[in-house]
Design a protein around this motif. Structure first.
Motif, mmCIF file in Angstrom:
data_model
loop_
_atom_site.group_PDB
_atom_site.id
_atom_site.type_symbol
_atom_site.label_atom_id
_atom_site.label_comp_id
_atom_site.label_asym_id
_atom_site.label_seq_id
_atom_site.Cartn_x
_atom_site.Cartn_y
_atom_site.Cartn_z
ATOM 1 N N LEU A 405 6.563 -20.965 78.027
ATOM 2 C CA LEU A 405 5.485 -21.834 77.540
ATOM 3 C C LEU A 405 5.822 -22.386 76.162
ATOM 4 O O LEU A 405 5.582 -23.564 75.878
ATOM 5 N N ASN A 406 6.365 -21.547 75.272
ATOM 6 C CA ASN A 406 6.705 -21.997 73.925
ATOM 7 C C ASN A 406 7.801 -23.060 73.933
ATOM 8 O O ASN A 406 7.776 -24.004 73.140
ATOM 9 N N GLY A 439 -2.285 -29.574 77.328
ATOM 10 C CA GLY A 439 -3.388 -28.754 76.841
ATOM 11 C C GLY A 439 -3.029 -27.295 77.021
ATOM 12 O O GLY A 439 -2.473 -26.911 78.048
ATOM 13 N N MET A 440 -3.319 -26.461 76.028
ATOM 14 C CA MET A 440 -2.928 -25.052 76.114
ATOM 15 C C MET A 440 -4.028 -24.165 75.563
ATOM 16 O O MET A 440 -4.584 -24.436 74.500
ATOM 17 N N VAL A 441 -4.335 -23.115 76.303
ATOM 18 C CA VAL A 441 -5.264 -22.086 75.858
ATOM 19 C C VAL A 441 -4.478 -20.783 75.750
ATOM 20 O O VAL A 441 -3.845 -20.357 76.721
ATOM 21 N N LEU A 526 -1.513 -25.547 80.219
ATOM 22 C CA LEU A 526 -0.891 -24.234 80.089
ATOM 23 C C LEU A 526 -1.973 -23.222 79.756
ATOM 24 O O LEU A 526 -2.756 -23.421 78.823
ATOM 25 N N LEU A 527 -2.011 -22.137 80.496
ATOM 26 C CA LEU A 527 -2.991 -21.079 80.275
ATOM 27 C C LEU A 527 -2.247 -19.774 80.036
ATOM 28 O O LEU A 527 -1.613 -19.236 80.944
ATOM 29 N N ASP A 528 -2.302 -19.301 78.810
ATOM 30 C CA ASP A 528 -1.627 -18.055 78.449
ATOM 31 C C ASP A 528 -2.697 -17.004 78.187
ATOM 32 O O ASP A 528 -3.230 -16.915 77.085
#
Length: 625
Positions: A405-406, A439-441, A526-528
């Protein structure tokens, strides 16, 4: 009049730095002084004019003394009136006028705008650093260096003009005035100047070195204090207020040690200067008397010379402190340069063009990355994600899920291979353009110390009020937002959340973060561990809206609770940076591999500590669905 001078310097220039400032001290200072050089030149001319007038006044005073002895009282005004009137104009009009213009240039045009221009320019530069830069530094330490270096650059430039130009012009005038009667009367001043220069040469480098150590110690002390305040909940949770006080005390003691060293040097400097000034007064007095007794100089010349000595006595004290402060500021600049001149680890290509995402296909092509360490987190990693596909990443801690993700967000650059979105290499597009499309959480959600409204609108600042409220409702946050109040009486959307959102619970922060991403509505999501801070009831309520948010988007999700990603199109199981399994939930359970083992452990109880995907042991102890 004031506002005209205050607008002479643009405190907030639009242009961004493409490279760090010059690495030499002089180059660094000139880089920021260059835009205001006309004002600095004007200040230099005005300073020189003031010093010339002051020296001239002492010469005029000597002449007046002689005129008293040579002219009869009833003829004094008739013979010397025009000279007195001219000097009166200089004293009453010219000198205040020059001081006014000098004050306007110095305090209106330069004093506030110069350091603010530095802060704004370097703040934008610092914001361009990668995450690793801020992970390696105290936030308080970086901000302290930014603030104090800005002031140090201004003070270095202004004091250099004030001190060195003033002294050069003033002492030249002193020697001219003293030698006008007899060159021997100027000798004590020449001797004083030589010894004063030797004294400065000995003391200043030592003051410079201790000032540099002091600036670094001050920044370290500030960083430790800010770190304690920023994490005060953890400090109190573990009852470590005394431990934190001792931790800060160690840095305070280190700072105090540099202060003691500086104080000792200053004391020696003061004593040496006082001795030198006393020698000058004695030498000028003795020389003047000797010359007068031989009829070589007048009483007026002696009066002017003694007056100059007394002026130099006070001025040398001023010079001492100004020079000491000057080199303290130089030490601060050198210390600040070590942080402010670090080049960006991740840069955009000059020819980079904004990213277009018509479909949302993501491809990892032979990607290698190892965080600069010897072992590889990812080696020759391949993964294709089709447009609109929802993919879940599964694996033990250290498998490489968060790294993927990073890298996709380009928080780090790949060390080998490439990552493409709709066929475009991420390194060929501006970083901001890339992140606008994603978009990322994250699990560790921190909010800005601003209102709920500002935090949610961070996702799309131009959104309407209706869109804002709809995003908050979809994140199941409407009820608790309506009940919020801050200490200043602001309520609801206008209530401030505190530093990093400390006034909200973990679940509330997570819902605001989800609302922010919902409002952003980017084509890639992206959902982390996006729901890790939510209880089961809220997670169930928000799940429907999350799945609705996923519609039409390419999604990569990481979740420790496997049930939250089991319904995704494809699950990719990672181990040591490589894909070991992939397929649907049912296929992977039936296969009986690593995923089935992880699933059975969650169904049967708890996932053992050490196999969770984050560093929080508590997350490994959640009940299985």
């Amino acid at each position: 009049m004031f506002s005209k001078f205050e607008r002479m310097v643009d405190a907030f220039p639009e242009g961004e730095l493409n490279a760090p400032p010059p690495r030499t001290l002089a180059g660094f200072i000139w880089f920021f002084a260059k835009p205001v050089w006309p004002l600095l030149l004007a200040m230099a001319v005005l300073t020189a004019a003031i010093s010339v007038i002051e020296v001239s006044l002492f010469g005029f005073l000597g002449n007046v003394v002689d005129w008293f002895g040579d002219t009869a009282p009833d003829q004094f005004l008739a013979e010397r009136g025009w000279q007195l009137a001219l000097m009166g104009i200089v004293i009453l009009v010219a000198l205040p006028g020059i001081q006014l213009i000098d004050g306007l240039v110095n305090f209106q045009a330069i004093f506030g705008n110069f350091p603010m221009r530095f802060r704004y320019t370097m703040h934008r530069w610092l914001l361009g650093h990668s995450l690793s830069f801020f992970q390696d530094e105290f936030a308080g330490r970086v901000s302290q260096k930014l603030m104090q270096t800005a002031l140090a650059v201004r003070e270095t430039v202004i004091k250099s003009i004030d001190v060195f130009l003033y002294v050069a012009v003033y002492f030249t005038g002193v020697l001219i005035v003293a030698a006008a009667s007899d060159w021997k009367l100027a000798l004590p001043f020449v001797g004083w100047l030589v010894l004063y220069a030797v004294m400065l040469r000995w003391f200043i480098p030592r003051l410079d070195r201790v000032a540099e150590r002091q600036a670094d110690a001050r920044a370290e002390m500030t960083g430790r204090i800010v770190d304690a305040y920023a994490n005060v909940q953890t400090v109190k949770l573990f009852a470590h207020t005394r431990r934190e006080a001792d931790y800060s005390r160690a840095s305070m003691q280190g700072f105090l040690t540099t202060v003691y060293g500086q104080g000792r040097l200053i004391t020696l400097f003061v004593v040496a200067l006082q001795t030198l000034n006393s020698l000058l007064l004695f030498a000028v007095g003795a020389t003047g008397i000797a010359l007068w007794t031989n009829g070589l100089v007048t009483v007026g010349a002696i009066a002017a010379s003694v007056g100059l000595v007394l002026r130099i006595h006070g001025m040398s004290q001023w010079i001492m402190w100004e020079v000491s402060a000057l080199f303290e500021n130089i030490g601060t600049i050198r210390d600040g340069m070590a942080t402010l001149e670090i080049p960006h680890a991740i840069t955009d290509k000059p020819e980079a063009r904004p990213l277009a995402v018509p479909k949302g296909e993501i491809r990892f092509d032979k990607v290698s990355f190892h965080y600069g360490k010897g072992g590889g987190v990812l080696r020759d990693f391949d993964l294709n994600i089709r447009p609109g596909e929802k993919v879940g990443l599964v694996g033990r801690s250290g498998a490489g899920k968060s790294t993927i993700l990073n890298l996709l967000m380009r928080f780090h650059d790949v060390e080998g291979g490439r990552i493409l979105i709709d066929g475009t290499d991420l390194r060929d597009v501006p970083q901001e353009s890339l992140r606008e499309k994603i978009g990322m959480v994250t699990q560790d959600t921190s909010l800005l110390h601003r209102s709920i409204r500002d935090n949610v609108l961070y996702g799309r600042p131009a959104a309407s009020e209706a869109e804002l409220k709809r995003a908050i409702a979809r994140a199941e946050a409407t009820d608790f937002v309506a009940e919020l109040r801050d200490r200043d009486g602001r309520a609801g959307l206008d209530a401030e959340v505190g530093e990093r959102g400390v006034k909200l619970s973990g679940g509330q922060r997570q819902r605001i973060a989800i609302a922010r991403v919902m409002l952003k509505d980017a084509p890639i999501l992206l959902l982390d561990e996006a729901t890790s801070a939510l209880d089961s009831e809220v997670e169930a309520a928000i799940a429907e809206n999350l799945y609705r948010l996923m519609e039409g988007k390419t999604v990569i999700a990481v979740a420790h609770r496997l049930s939250t990603i089991a319904a995704l199109d494809r699950l990719v199981v990672l181990d040591k940076g490589a894909i070991v399994e992939e397929g649907s939930h049912a296929e992977l359970v039936a296969r009986g591999g690593l995923y089935a083992s992880l699933w059975s452990r969650q169904v049967g109880g708890f996932l053992p500590v050490g196999e969770n995907d984050d560093s929080d042991p508590a997350s490994a102890m959640r009940a299985a669905e």
